[in-house]
Design an enzyme around this catalytic site. Structure first.
Site, PDB file in Angstrom:
ATOM      1  N   ASP A 170       0.856  -1.184   0.000  1.00 28.65           N
ATOM      2  CA  ASP A 170       0.000   0.000   0.000  1.00 28.65           C
ATOM      3  C   ASP A 170       0.901   1.246   0.000  1.00 28.65           C
ATOM      4  OD1 ASP A 170      -3.208   0.580   1.100  1.00 28.65           O
ATOM      5  OD2 ASP A 170      -1.760   2.223   1.066  1.00 28.65           O
ATOM      6  N   ILE A 171       0.554   2.214  -0.822  1.00 23.19           N
ATOM      7  CA  ILE A 171       1.371   3.423  -0.979  1.00 23.19           C
ATOM      8  C   ILE A 171       1.325   4.300   0.280  1.00 23.19           C
ATOM      9  CG2 ILE A 171      -0.361   5.016  -1.940  1.00 23.19           C
ATOM     10  CD1 ILE A 171       1.702   5.657  -4.166  1.00 23.19           C
ATOM     11  N   GLY A 214     -15.285   3.203   3.939  1.00 17.64           N
ATOM     12  CA  GLY A 214     -13.964   3.744   3.638  1.00 17.64           C
ATOM     13  C   GLY A 214     -13.364   3.264   2.339  1.00 17.64           C
ATOM     14  N   GLN A 215     -14.162   2.581   1.496  1.00 19.20           N
ATOM     15  CA  GLN A 215     -13.599   2.144   0.212  1.00 19.20           C
ATOM     16  C   GLN A 215     -13.383   3.351  -0.691  1.00 19.20           C
ATOM     17  OE1 GLN A 215     -15.893  -0.778  -2.014  1.00 19.20           O
ATOM     18  NE2 GLN A 215     -14.199  -1.138  -3.446  1.00 19.20           N
ATOM     19  N   HIS A 270     -10.172  -5.193  -2.968  1.00 16.91           N
ATOM     20  CA  HIS A 270      -8.807  -5.408  -2.474  1.00 16.91           C
ATOM     21  C   HIS A 270      -8.872  -5.801  -1.013  1.00 16.91           C
ATOM     22  CE1 HIS A 270      -9.928  -1.158  -2.326  1.00 16.91           C
ATOM     23  NE2 HIS A 270      -9.296  -1.097  -1.161  1.00 16.91           N
ATOM     24  N   LEU A 271      -7.981  -6.711  -0.674  1.00 16.54           N
ATOM     25  CA  LEU A 271      -7.872  -7.187   0.699  1.00 16.54           C
ATOM     26  C   LEU A 271      -6.655  -6.522   1.326  1.00 16.54           C
ATOM     27  CD1 LEU A 271      -9.151  -9.308   2.623  1.00 16.54           C
ATOM     28  CD2 LEU A 271      -7.502 -10.961   1.707  1.00 16.54           C
ATOM     29  N   HIS A 272      -6.902  -5.709   2.348  1.00 15.74           N
ATOM     30  CA  HIS A 272      -5.787  -5.135   3.105  1.00 15.74           C
ATOM     31  C   HIS A 272      -5.203  -6.227   3.999  1.00 15.74           C
ATOM     32  CE1 HIS A 272      -6.790  -0.763   2.448  1.00 15.74           C
ATOM     33  NE2 HIS A 272      -7.993  -1.263   2.250  1.00 15.74           N
TER      34      HIS A 272
HETATM   35  P1  AMP Z   1      -9.665   1.499   0.450  1.00  9.79           P
HETATM   36  O1  AMP Z   1      -9.719   2.810   1.192  1.00  9.79           O
HETATM   37  O2  AMP Z   1     -10.086   0.310   1.278  1.00  9.79           O
HETATM   38  O3  AMP Z   1     -10.374   1.577  -0.869  1.00  9.79           O
HETATM   39  O4  AMP Z   1      -8.130   1.247   0.157  1.00  9.79           O
HETATM   40  C1  AMP Z   1      -7.476   1.796  -0.942  1.00  9.79           C
HETATM   41  C2  AMP Z   1      -6.009   1.733  -0.627  1.00  9.79           C
HETATM   42  O5  AMP Z   1      -5.278   1.910  -1.822  1.00  9.79           O
HETATM   43  C3  AMP Z   1      -5.534   2.820   0.352  1.00  9.79           C
HETATM   44  O6  AMP Z   1      -5.002   2.208   1.524  1.00  9.79           O
HETATM   45  C4  AMP Z   1      -4.476   3.566  -0.455  1.00  9.79           C
HETATM   46  O7  AMP Z   1      -3.391   3.977   0.326  1.00  9.79           O
HETATM   47  C5  AMP Z   1      -4.089   2.540  -1.499  1.00  9.79           C
HETATM   48  N1  AMP Z   1      -3.534   3.091  -2.731  1.00  9.79           N
HETATM   49  C6  AMP Z   1      -4.029   4.118  -3.456  1.00  9.79           C
HETATM   50  N2  AMP Z   1      -3.269   4.323  -4.553  1.00  9.79           N
HETATM   51  C7  AMP Z   1      -2.269   3.396  -4.510  1.00  9.79           C
HETATM   52  C8  AMP Z   1      -1.163   3.091  -5.346  1.00  9.79           C
HETATM   53  N3  AMP Z   1      -0.912   3.774  -6.485  1.00  9.79           N
HETATM   54  N4  AMP Z   1      -0.331   2.091  -4.985  1.00  9.79           N
HETATM   55  C9  AMP Z   1      -0.564   1.402  -3.836  1.00  9.79           C
HETATM   56  N5  AMP Z   1      -1.605   1.629  -3.021  1.00  9.79           N
HETATM   57  C10 AMP Z   1      -2.439   2.616  -3.336  1.00  9.79           C
END
Ligand code: AMP
Ligand code: ZN
Length: 114
Positions: A30-31, A93-94, A100-102
């Protein structure tokens, strides 16, 4: 999906630090990491939200958890513990509408989440 951030990562149009990849599943860092380990496991097939998962996606979703297990194990958190979270929809919070699975580990994680 042309305008999907995670489809662009799958296609190589946007770089990512890959942690796992097979024919159907990709995982990367995750970035904006919220823990020492914060991976995102995604299906290569575009599925917007949990609401869009179909019966014939069941095995694919299961493979995401197998990838999460492998990532956590390789990072040394199999025994100490880790959290997997899949947010569905804006109120949860999506922010990226490609499921995607955190995978979070490496610090004490409070419960319930905010
Ligand atoms: P969500 O809030 O559950 O939709 O999670 C989306 C996740 O994507 C967040 O934790 C962001 O930090 C992550 N994210 C957004 N852009 C990128 C990227 N380019 N590379 C890696 N992670 C990202
Ligand atoms: Zn997508």
């Amino acid at each position: 999906m042309n305008d999907c951030l995670f489809c662009k990562i799958i296609n190589g149009d946007i770089p990512a630090e890959k942690l796992y990849e097979d024919d159907e599943v990709l995982a990367f860092k995750d970035i904006n990491a919220q823990a020492p380990l914060h991976a995102l496991v995604i299906p290569k097939k575009h599925i917007a939200t949990i609401n869009d998962i179909q019966t014939n996606d069941a095995e694919l979703i299961g493979k995401m958890y197998l990838a999460a297990k492998q990532i956590a194990n390789e990072a040394g958190y199999a025994d100490t513990g880790y959290r997997t979270v899949m947010n569905c929809g804006k109120s949860a919070g999506q922010t990226v509408f490609h499921v995607h699975l955190h995978v979070l580990a490496g610090r004490d994680l409070s419960w319930p989440p905010g």
